[in-house]
Design an enzyme around this catalytic site. Structure first.
Site, PDB file in Angstrom:
ATOM      1  N   ALA A   1       0.810  -1.228   0.000  1.00  0.00           N
ATOM      2  CA  ALA A   1       0.000   0.000   0.000  1.00  0.00           C
ATOM      3  C   ALA A   1       0.839   1.273   0.000  1.00  0.00           C
ATOM      4  O   ALA A   1       0.324   2.357  -0.270  1.00  0.00           O
ATOM      5  CB  ALA A   1      -0.943   0.013   1.204  1.00  0.00           C
TER       6      ALA A   1
ATOM      7  N   ASP B   1      -1.557  -5.876   2.552  1.00  0.00           N
ATOM      8  CA  ASP B   1      -1.336  -4.777   3.482  1.00  0.00           C
ATOM      9  C   ASP B   1      -2.556  -4.672   4.388  1.00  0.00           C
ATOM     10  O   ASP B   1      -3.505  -5.459   4.270  1.00  0.00           O
ATOM     11  CB  ASP B   1      -1.090  -3.455   2.743  1.00  0.00           C
ATOM     12  CG  ASP B   1      -0.078  -2.566   3.470  1.00  0.00           C
ATOM     13  OD1 ASP B   1      -0.236  -2.378   4.690  1.00  0.00           O
ATOM     14  OD2 ASP B   1       0.864  -2.059   2.825  1.00  0.00           O
TER      15      ASP B   1
ATOM     16  N   TYR C   1      13.951  -1.938  15.960  1.00  0.00           N
ATOM     17  CA  TYR C   1      14.044  -1.992  14.497  1.00  0.00           C
ATOM     18  C   TYR C   1      15.362  -2.626  14.060  1.00  0.00           C
ATOM     19  O   TYR C   1      15.379  -3.550  13.225  1.00  0.00           O
ATOM     20  CB  TYR C   1      13.925  -0.587  13.929  1.00  0.00           C
ATOM     21  CG  TYR C   1      14.013  -0.514  12.424  1.00  0.00           C
ATOM     22  CD1 TYR C   1      12.951  -0.942  11.628  1.00  0.00           C
ATOM     23  CD2 TYR C   1      15.142   0.009  11.792  1.00  0.00           C
ATOM     24  CE1 TYR C   1      13.016  -0.868  10.245  1.00  0.00           C
ATOM     25  CE2 TYR C   1      15.214   0.091  10.409  1.00  0.00           C
ATOM     26  CZ  TYR C   1      14.146  -0.349   9.640  1.00  0.00           C
ATOM     27  OH  TYR C   1      14.216  -0.280   8.264  1.00  0.00           O
TER      28      TYR C   1
ATOM     29  N   LEU D   1      -0.229  -8.780   9.632  1.00  0.00           N
ATOM     30  CA  LEU D   1       0.850  -9.751   9.741  1.00  0.00           C
ATOM     31  C   LEU D   1       1.491  -9.808  11.122  1.00  0.00           C
ATOM     32  O   LEU D   1       2.422 -10.588  11.338  1.00  0.00           O
ATOM     33  CB  LEU D   1       1.919  -9.474   8.685  1.00  0.00           C
ATOM     34  CG  LEU D   1       1.469  -9.732   7.240  1.00  0.00           C
ATOM     35  CD1 LEU D   1       2.541  -9.297   6.253  1.00  0.00           C
ATOM     36  CD2 LEU D   1       1.118 -11.199   7.038  1.00  0.00           C
TER      37      LEU D   1
ATOM     38  N   SER E   1      17.661  -3.870   5.987  1.00  0.00           N
ATOM     39  CA  SER E   1      17.914  -2.423   6.112  1.00  0.00           C
ATOM     40  C   SER E   1      19.385  -2.176   6.388  1.00  0.00           C
ATOM     41  O   SER E   1      20.089  -3.039   6.940  1.00  0.00           O
ATOM     42  CB  SER E   1      17.085  -1.842   7.267  1.00  0.00           C
ATOM     43  OG  SER E   1      17.441  -0.501   7.528  1.00  0.00           O
TER      44      SER E   1
END
Length: 261
Positions: free
Chosen positions: A11, A33, A155, A43, A112
């Site tokens: 999305a 999404d 993260y 999810l 990342s």
């Protein structure tokens, strides 16, 4: 040859850019999404992950050619653990049987540049152990005791752990042995609403540019940059690349880890 793809996080951001590119090439894309796409699931939950597998199977007729787990969060909250690590693994493993029906199956995920930054050791260990209950509890504790030093530790931990999961899984019989290349892209700074404030100032742009020496896109790349790389990795033309985490970061990783091959 047209192919059928499942793209999570479709999305917005990288997932949206990837889905748009693939559709523009005439392929079928099942976007996943929380909103504004084909399969609407959460999810972070076991039910959402199960629903994804069922709906993807029904909508694809039982065969998909590639899965790309893009969905992710960067917020210092427990949901980041659920989406970035356990949700990505559930997506790839849950849809693997549908890939087995393809003559040229491919899979990829998004890590990342932050994967090379400081992780929380306890959370990181829980992720690698596959202990979602403990990982969520540890993430909740990190969130509650928030400090500037721990701001990105959730993260970072998820992105490092998912990269290590990929490196461990890609050569196994379930993936390489089944003829399914499994790779990752590790983006640097991407133009998103999260980076808009920093990019709006000359000082912010200069700070970001100092960490990414390549002048190709300025201090931040558009979402199409990592999306284009993902499109190649999960295309039939990728016939020999697997188990790789490819940094799409303007040279930032090379600058920060010059001694790593």
């Amino acid at each position: 040859m047209t192919r059928t793809y499942v793209v999570t996080g479709a999305a917005s951001g990288i997932g949206h850019a990837l889905a748009a590119r693939l559709r523009g090439e005439g392929h079928t894309v099942l976007g996943v999404d929380l909103r504004d796409t084909d399969i609407l699931v959460d999810l972070t939950t076991a039910q959402g992950r199960a629903d994804l597998v069922v709906q993807a199977g029904e909508r694809s007729g039982g065969r998909i050619d590639a899965v790309v787990a893009v969905a992710g969060l960067a917020a210092p909250v427990p949901a980041t653990v659920g989406v970035n690590y356990f949700g990505a693994i559930a997506t790839l493993e849950g849809l693997r049987p549908l890939l087995a029906e393809s003559p040229a199956p491919r899979a990829a995920l998004v890590s990342s540049l932050a994967a090379i930054d400081r992780v929380d050791p306890d959370l990181h260990a829980a992720l690698l152990a596959g202990d979602e209950v403990r990982a969520l509890a540890l993430a909740a504790a990190i969130t509650e005791a928030w400090t500037a030093e721990s701001e990105n530790s959730i993260y970072n931990s998820t992105k490092n752990a998912i990269a290590l999961w990929l490196r461990a899984q890609a050569p196994t019989p379930a993936w390489a042995g089944a003829g399914i290349p499994l790779n990752a892209v590790a983006p640097g700074v991407i133009e998103t609403p999260m980076t808009a404030e920093v990019l709006a100032s000359e000082e912010g742009r200069a700070m970001l540019a100092a960490g990414a020496p390549a002048p190709l896109n300025g201090p931040a790349a558009p979402p199409t940059a990592p999306a284009d790389l993902l499109a190649w990795l999960v295309g039939a033309e990728n016939t020999y690349v697997t188990g790789q985490i490819i940094f799409a970061d303007g040279g930032a990783e090379a600058l920060r880890r010059p001694g790593v091959v």
